[in-house]
Design an enzyme around this catalytic site. Structure first.
Site, mmCIF file in Angstrom:
data_model
loop_
_atom_site.group_PDB
_atom_site.id
_atom_site.type_symbol
_atom_site.label_atom_id
_atom_site.label_comp_id
_atom_site.label_asym_id
_atom_site.label_seq_id
_atom_site.Cartn_x
_atom_site.Cartn_y
_atom_site.Cartn_z
ATOM 1 N N GLN A 11 0.812 -1.211 -0.022
ATOM 2 C CA GLN A 11 -0.032 -0.200 0.088
ATOM 3 C C GLN A 11 0.852 1.400 0.105
ATOM 4 O O GLN A 11 0.754 2.223 -0.680
ATOM 5 C CB GLN A 11 -0.939 0.117 1.126
ATOM 6 C CG GLN A 11 -1.966 -1.155 1.464
ATOM 7 C CD GLN A 11 -2.944 -0.853 2.188
ATOM 8 O OE1 GLN A 11 -4.039 -0.430 2.377
ATOM 9 N NE2 GLN A 11 -2.444 -1.244 3.578
ATOM 10 N N THR A 66 3.492 -7.917 7.275
ATOM 11 C CA THR A 66 2.518 -7.331 8.001
ATOM 12 C C THR A 66 1.476 -8.220 8.423
ATOM 13 O O THR A 66 0.193 -7.667 8.829
ATOM 14 C CB THR A 66 1.999 -6.106 7.076
ATOM 15 O OG1 THR A 66 1.473 -6.530 5.760
ATOM 16 C CG2 THR A 66 3.139 -5.117 6.882
ATOM 17 N N TYR A 103 9.601 2.773 8.267
ATOM 18 C CA TYR A 103 8.134 2.680 9.058
ATOM 19 C C TYR A 103 7.845 1.993 9.986
ATOM 20 O O TYR A 103 8.327 0.488 10.053
ATOM 21 C CB TYR A 103 7.102 2.547 7.812
ATOM 22 C CG TYR A 103 7.180 3.810 7.054
ATOM 23 C CD1 TYR A 103 6.331 4.733 7.273
ATOM 24 C CD2 TYR A 103 7.990 3.744 5.861
ATOM 25 C CE1 TYR A 103 6.649 6.157 6.406
ATOM 26 C CE2 TYR A 103 8.252 4.856 5.074
ATOM 27 C CZ TYR A 103 7.378 6.085 5.281
ATOM 28 O OH TYR A 103 7.652 7.166 4.540
ATOM 29 N N TYR A 129 4.563 -9.563 15.607
ATOM 30 C CA TYR A 129 4.656 -8.528 14.611
ATOM 31 C C TYR A 129 5.244 -7.212 15.256
ATOM 32 O O TYR A 129 6.186 -6.676 15.149
ATOM 33 C CB TYR A 129 3.320 -8.269 14.004
ATOM 34 C CG TYR A 129 3.301 -6.975 13.224
ATOM 35 C CD1 TYR A 129 3.920 -6.876 11.966
ATOM 36 C CD2 TYR A 129 2.490 -5.952 13.811
ATOM 37 C CE1 TYR A 129 4.042 -5.733 11.189
ATOM 38 C CE2 TYR A 129 2.598 -4.711 13.002
ATOM 39 C CZ TYR A 129 3.042 -4.582 12.053
ATOM 40 O OH TYR A 129 3.091 -3.379 11.046
#
Ligand SMILES: NC(=O)c1ccc[n+]([C@@H]2O[C@H](COP(=O)([O-])OP(=O)(O)OC[C@H]3O[C@@H](n4cnc5c(N)ncnc54)[C@H](OP(=O)(O)O)[C@@H]3O)[C@@H](O)[C@H]2O)c1
Length: 324
Positions: A11, A66, A103, A129
């Site tokens: 994305q 992710t 990020y 995660y």
């Protein structure tokens, strides 16, 4: 200058491609977009090879592992992609005076704080995660510790939350389910901020590039990057369904009939923070310091509430026939 974007098919990676194409940056710079096919981030050697071949002055790491729930059973893979690969990118940046844009996530926090998280708050991730992303942050910080005084290497880790863009995300899942099902129950006691990938890519470039599109110096470190305001998953689902109806889509589930439920009643393999709210004062103050007119526009963008871009996004999905 050479710019290297990892994660071109995600994305955020797609949002960077769009923002580079929309302004003059693509004509001005040599930009390489790299996906899994060109570089498997699980392989340290592959990451090193790509960096050595492409010699970036600016590395943008929009790639990540992710799959929050799957990470609970793919621990080594999550750490290889989210911690080891960024560490190698940071090592390259330090050795080559490059700028590194990375990020991270609200999931580095346990969500127990009574208030908004700042960059100084202690990490205490709940699941694999979050732990792997936190390890990535620490690896980058350690790599940049004790830089020589004349080094031009710099990094920014932008912590964001609830990202939506061109790809699979919560909003698209909800819109599909609201068309298929008679009833929807959505968690209403986890608080956070939905963030558009397009917005995030644009805000990121405001931090690292000047008005001429060249790298500018900024204080290295972690920055929280989310729009203003807050909501819950239930609030986001309600707005998404409402916006789709306003754009002409027939939904079986009406926004007012979406049932709020508690997170404890919807157990998932990975625990999630109950509070994901993050203060953006640090990013605001760095942008403010530049002081010119352009920066004022960018600052206004940073302070935009979260809901308007969600409505725009849903309208875009409808007009692009991504939901029908
Ligand atoms: N999505 C969220 O809600 C959210 C929330 C907070 C923070 N973040 C952070 O924001 C950043 C961008 O997230 P996003 O939403 O754009 O993620 P995304 O849509 O899931 O994209 C991640 C990209 O990473 C790539 N990737 C995964 N494993 C790889 C590997 N072994 N080698 C090479 N590429 C690999 C994926 O490739 P494939 O396309 O081939 O699978 C995908 O294109 C990430 O750092 C993420 O941790 C995201």
């Amino acid at each position: 200058m050479n710019i290297l974007v990892f994660g071109k098919d995600g994305q955020l990676g797609k949002a960077f491609k769009a923002v580079f194409t929309a302004n003059t940056l693509e004509a001005q710079h040599h930009i390489d977009y790299v996906g899994r096919a060109e570089c498997d981030l699980a392989s340290s050697q592959a990451v090193k090879t790509v960096l050595d071949q492409l010699k970036p002055d600016l590395i943008i790491n929009a790639a990540a592992y992710t799959a929050v729930d799957k990470a609970e059973t793919e621990v080594d893979l999550a750490f290889a992609i989210n911690a080891t690969a960024p560490e190698i990118m940071a090592q390259y940046a330090v050795a080559n005076n490059a700028t590194f844009l990375h990020y991270s996530t609200d999931y580095v926090f346990d969500g127990s704080k009574d208030g908004v998280y700042t960059e100084e708050d202690l990490r205490n991730p709940l699941g694999v995660y979050g732990k792997s992303k936190a390890a990535g942050e620490v690896a980058i910080e350690d790599m940049f510790a004790n830089l020589p005084l004349d080094s031009k290497a710099q990094f920014a880790i932008l912590r964001t939350s609830w990202v939506y863009g061109d790809g699979g995300n919560f909003i698209r899942t909800i819109l599909r389910l609201a068309k298929e099902r008679e009833q929807l129950s959505i968690i209403s006691d986890q608080h956070g901020v939905p963030t558009s990938a397009e917005w995030l890519s644009s805000v990121s470039l405001n931090l690292v590039l000047n008005a001429e599109g060249q790298i500018k110096p900024f204080p290295s470190g972690i920055y929280h990057a989310v729009p203003s305001g807050e909501t819950t998953w239930h609030g986001l689902a309600t707005l998404a369904v409402q916006s789709a109806i306003e754009a002409g889509i027939v939904m079986r589930v009406k926004p007012e009939s979406i049932k709020p439920i508690l997170a404890v009643d919807y157990p998932l393999p990975a625990p999630r923070p109950m509070n994901s709210r993050m203060a953006t004062d640090r990013l605001q103050s760095v942008l403010k310091r530049s002081g010119d007119e352009l920066i004022q526009v960018q600052l206004a963008q940073l302070l935009e509430p979260w809901d308007k871009p969600v409505k725009t996004y849903v309208r875009h999905l409808v007009h692009s026939k991504l939901i029908t």
